[in-house]
Design a protein around this motif. Structure first.
Motif, PDB file in Angstrom:
ATOM      1  N   ARG A 297     -10.560   9.190   5.811  1.00  0.00           N
ATOM      2  CA  ARG A 297     -10.542   8.989   7.248  1.00  0.00           C
ATOM      3  C   ARG A 297     -11.864   9.375   7.897  1.00  0.00           C
ATOM      4  NH1 ARG A 297      -6.790   6.651  10.835  1.00  0.00           N
ATOM      5  NH2 ARG A 297      -8.002   6.792  12.717  1.00  0.00           N
ATOM      6  N   GLY A 298     -12.595   8.390   8.414  1.00  0.00           N
ATOM      7  CA  GLY A 298     -13.806   8.579   9.214  1.00  0.00           C
ATOM      8  C   GLY A 298     -14.697   9.709   8.781  1.00  0.00           C
ATOM      9  N   SER A 299     -15.159  10.454   9.755  1.00  0.00           N
ATOM     10  CA  SER A 299     -16.104  11.534   9.482  1.00  0.00           C
ATOM     11  C   SER A 299     -15.428  12.816   9.005  1.00  0.00           C
ATOM     12  CB  SER A 299     -16.911  11.837  10.742  1.00  0.00           C
ATOM     13  OG  SER A 299     -16.043  12.242  11.776  1.00  0.00           O
ATOM     14  N   THR A 300     -14.082  12.861   9.045  1.00  0.00           N
ATOM     15  CA  THR A 300     -13.391  14.088   8.626  1.00  0.00           C
ATOM     16  C   THR A 300     -13.438  14.277   7.117  1.00  0.00           C
ATOM     17  OG1 THR A 300     -11.208  13.075   8.327  1.00  0.00           O
ATOM     18  CG2 THR A 300     -11.761  13.866  10.548  1.00  0.00           C
ATOM     19  N   GLY A 301     -13.511  13.161   6.390  1.00  0.00           N
ATOM     20  CA  GLY A 301     -13.515  13.245   4.938  1.00  0.00           C
ATOM     21  C   GLY A 301     -12.153  13.512   4.335  1.00  0.00           C
ATOM     22  N   ARG A 302     -11.115  13.627   5.163  1.00  0.00           N
ATOM     23  CA  ARG A 302      -9.761  13.855   4.648  1.00  0.00           C
ATOM     24  C   ARG A 302      -9.229  12.579   4.024  1.00  0.00           C
ATOM     25  NH1 ARG A 302      -5.859  16.837   8.608  1.00  0.00           N
ATOM     26  NH2 ARG A 302      -4.630  16.781   6.702  1.00  0.00           N
ATOM     27  N   ILE A 303      -8.485  12.737   2.949  1.00  0.00           N
ATOM     28  CA  ILE A 303      -7.938  11.587   2.221  1.00  0.00           C
ATOM     29  C   ILE A 303      -6.430  11.547   2.413  1.00  0.00           C
ATOM     30  CG2 ILE A 303      -7.633  10.520  -0.034  1.00  0.00           C
ATOM     31  CD1 ILE A 303     -10.293  11.870  -0.853  1.00  0.00           C
ATOM     32  N   TRP A 304      -5.929  10.370   2.793  1.00  0.00           N
ATOM     33  CA  TRP A 304      -4.508  10.126   2.971  1.00  0.00           C
ATOM     34  C   TRP A 304      -4.099   9.067   1.960  1.00  0.00           C
ATOM     35  CZ3 TRP A 304      -2.403  13.473   6.304  1.00  0.00           C
ATOM     36  CH2 TRP A 304      -3.239  14.075   7.220  1.00  0.00           C
ATOM     37  N   VAL A 305      -2.977   9.281   1.279  1.00  0.00           N
ATOM     38  CA  VAL A 305      -2.544   8.354   0.230  1.00  0.00           C
ATOM     39  C   VAL A 305      -1.275   7.630   0.686  1.00  0.00           C
ATOM     40  CG1 VAL A 305      -1.852   8.126  -2.177  1.00  0.00           C
ATOM     41  CG2 VAL A 305      -3.575   9.812  -1.542  1.00  0.00           C
ATOM     42  N   TYR A 306      -1.292   6.310   0.514  1.00  0.00           N
ATOM     43  CA  TYR A 306      -0.208   5.439   0.960  1.00  0.00           C
ATOM     44  C   TYR A 306       0.195   4.493  -0.169  1.00  0.00           C
ATOM     45  CZ  TYR A 306      -1.879   6.834   5.581  1.00  0.00           C
ATOM     46  OH  TYR A 306      -2.272   7.553   6.674  1.00  0.00           O
ATOM     47  N   THR A 307       1.329   3.843   0.017  1.00  0.00           N
ATOM     48  CA  THR A 307       1.764   2.758  -0.848  1.00  0.00           C
ATOM     49  C   THR A 307       1.742   1.482  -0.023  1.00  0.00           C
ATOM     50  OG1 THR A 307       3.203   4.256  -2.076  1.00  0.00           O
ATOM     51  CG2 THR A 307       3.624   1.898  -2.323  1.00  0.00           C
ATOM     52  N   ALA A 308       1.125   0.435  -0.574  1.00  0.00           N
ATOM     53  CA  ALA A 308       1.015  -0.834   0.146  1.00  0.00           C
ATOM     54  C   ALA A 308       2.347  -1.568   0.153  1.00  0.00           C
ATOM     55  CB  ALA A 308      -0.053  -1.718  -0.496  1.00  0.00           C
ATOM     56  N   GLY A 309       2.670  -2.124   1.303  1.00  0.00           N
ATOM     57  CA  GLY A 309       3.833  -2.986   1.423  1.00  0.00           C
ATOM     58  C   GLY A 309       3.433  -4.415   1.085  1.00  0.00           C
ATOM     59  N   GLU A 310       4.347  -5.351   1.278  1.00  0.00           N
ATOM     60  CA  GLU A 310       4.035  -6.750   1.013  1.00  0.00           C
ATOM     61  C   GLU A 310       2.945  -7.203   1.977  1.00  0.00           C
ATOM     62  OE1 GLU A 310       6.130 -11.123   0.678  1.00  0.00           O
ATOM     63  OE2 GLU A 310       7.277  -9.471   1.476  1.00  0.00           O
ATOM     64  N   PRO A 311       1.836  -7.747   1.455  1.00  0.00           N
ATOM     65  CA  PRO A 311       0.738  -8.156   2.324  1.00  0.00           C
ATOM     66  C   PRO A 311       1.115  -9.346   3.202  1.00  0.00           C
ATOM     67  CG  PRO A 311       0.018  -8.033   0.035  1.00  0.00           C
ATOM     68  CD  PRO A 311       1.508  -7.898   0.045  1.00  0.00           C
ATOM     69  N   PHE A 312       0.649  -9.314   4.434  1.00  0.00           N
ATOM     70  CA  PHE A 312       0.763 -10.455   5.333  1.00  0.00           C
ATOM     71  C   PHE A 312      -0.348 -11.421   4.929  1.00  0.00           C
ATOM     72  CE2 PHE A 312       0.117 -12.633   9.409  1.00  0.00           C
ATOM     73  CZ  PHE A 312       1.433 -12.902   9.757  1.00  0.00           C
ATOM     74  N   PRO A 313      -0.125 -12.741   4.963  1.00  0.00           N
ATOM     75  CA  PRO A 313      -1.205 -13.668   4.573  1.00  0.00           C
ATOM     76  C   PRO A 313      -2.489 -13.363   5.355  1.00  0.00           C
ATOM     77  CG  PRO A 313       0.836 -14.865   4.897  1.00  0.00           C
ATOM     78  CD  PRO A 313       1.093 -13.443   5.350  1.00  0.00           C
ATOM     79  N   PRO A 314      -3.632 -13.280   4.658  1.00  0.00           N
ATOM     80  CA  PRO A 314      -4.877 -12.876   5.322  1.00  0.00           C
ATOM     81  C   PRO A 314      -5.363 -13.900   6.350  1.00  0.00           C
ATOM     82  CG  PRO A 314      -5.244 -13.255   2.973  1.00  0.00           C
ATOM     83  CD  PRO A 314      -3.800 -13.478   3.236  1.00  0.00           C
ATOM     84  N   TYR A 315      -6.010 -13.382   7.379  1.00  0.00           N
ATOM     85  CA  TYR A 315      -6.721 -14.218   8.339  1.00  0.00           C
ATOM     86  C   TYR A 315      -8.095 -14.518   7.748  1.00  0.00           C
ATOM     87  CZ  TYR A 315      -3.149 -12.403  11.502  1.00  0.00           C
ATOM     88  OH  TYR A 315      -1.964 -12.054  12.082  1.00  0.00           O
ATOM     89  N   SER A 316      -8.851 -15.389   8.359  1.00  0.00           N
ATOM     90  CA  SER A 316     -10.189 -15.689   7.844  1.00  0.00           C
ATOM     91  C   SER A 316     -11.161 -14.551   8.119  1.00  0.00           C
ATOM     92  CB  SER A 316     -10.721 -16.994   8.440  1.00  0.00           C
ATOM     93  OG  SER A 316     -10.681 -16.927   9.849  1.00  0.00           O
ATOM     94  N   THR A 317     -10.819 -13.672   9.041  1.00  0.00           N
ATOM     95  CA  THR A 317     -11.717 -12.579   9.417  1.00  0.00           C
ATOM     96  C   THR A 317     -11.322 -11.214   8.855  1.00  0.00           C
ATOM     97  OG1 THR A 317     -10.404 -12.311  11.420  1.00  0.00           O
ATOM     98  CG2 THR A 317     -12.391 -13.678  11.583  1.00  0.00           C
ATOM     99  N   HIS A 318     -10.059 -11.038   8.514  1.00  0.00           N
ATOM    100  CA  HIS A 318      -9.569  -9.745   8.032  1.00  0.00           C
ATOM    101  C   HIS A 318      -8.150  -9.931   7.503  1.00  0.00           C
ATOM    102  CE1 HIS A 318      -7.628  -9.973  11.950  1.00  0.00           C
ATOM    103  NE2 HIS A 318      -6.792  -9.006  11.563  1.00  0.00           N
ATOM    104  N   GLN A 319      -7.624  -8.861   6.929  1.00  0.00           N
ATOM    105  CA  GLN A 319      -6.206  -8.849   6.582  1.00  0.00           C
ATOM    106  C   GLN A 319      -5.601  -7.533   7.043  1.00  0.00           C
ATOM    107  OE1 GLN A 319      -5.021  -8.750   2.392  1.00  0.00           O
ATOM    108  NE2 GLN A 319      -7.134  -8.279   1.823  1.00  0.00           N
TER     109      GLN A 319
END
Length: 126
Positions: free
Chosen positions: A94-116
């Motif tokens: 996370r940003g400048s804090t350097g703290r790490i957060w761990v998650y599990t990804a859900g089903e991805p939404f179809p990507p846009y041309s600019t981001h997902q």
């Protein structure tokens, strides 16, 4: 008719990426015997990827006398060409804090041309 300049739009979105993500997953490997098994630990498939982590709702507080469970969802904004699968382990610095957060990804939404946008779940104990 307004035509969207995808390249400029993507650059504008990526200027908001203040976090970094490492995406790992269990990979199928073949043993010398020919048996196919999953790796014992997740293997990083993308490291130190620029991203933005956003909160989608407040954490649910399930505190009992024995433990305090953490459970909430977040959303990850990241480059559209990365292939992120449901069940992938996403470690976000996370940003400048350097703290790490761990998650599990859900089903991805179809990507846009600019981001997902990837739905993330965090569960654990406080």
């Amino acid at each position: 008719m307004v035509v969207l300049n995808v390249s400029q739009h993507r650059k504008a979105i990526e200027r908001m990426y203040t976090d970094r993500a490492t995406i790992s997953r269990y990979i199928e490997i073949q043993k010398p015997s020919g048996e196919t098994v999953l790796t014992p630990d997740p293997i990083p498939v993308y490291t130190d990827q620029p991203c933005y982590l956003s909160q989608t709702g407040f954490a649910k507080n399930d505190q009992t006398e024995a433990q305090n469970d953490i459970q909430y969802e977040a959303k990850l904004f990241i480059a559209p060409e990365l292939i992120i699968q449901q069940g992938d382990i996403v470690a976000v610095t996370r940003g400048s804090t350097g703290r790490i957060w761990v998650y599990t990804a859900g089903e991805p939404f179809p990507p846009y041309s600019t981001h997902q946008e990837i739905s993330l779940q965090r569960e654990g104990y406080a």
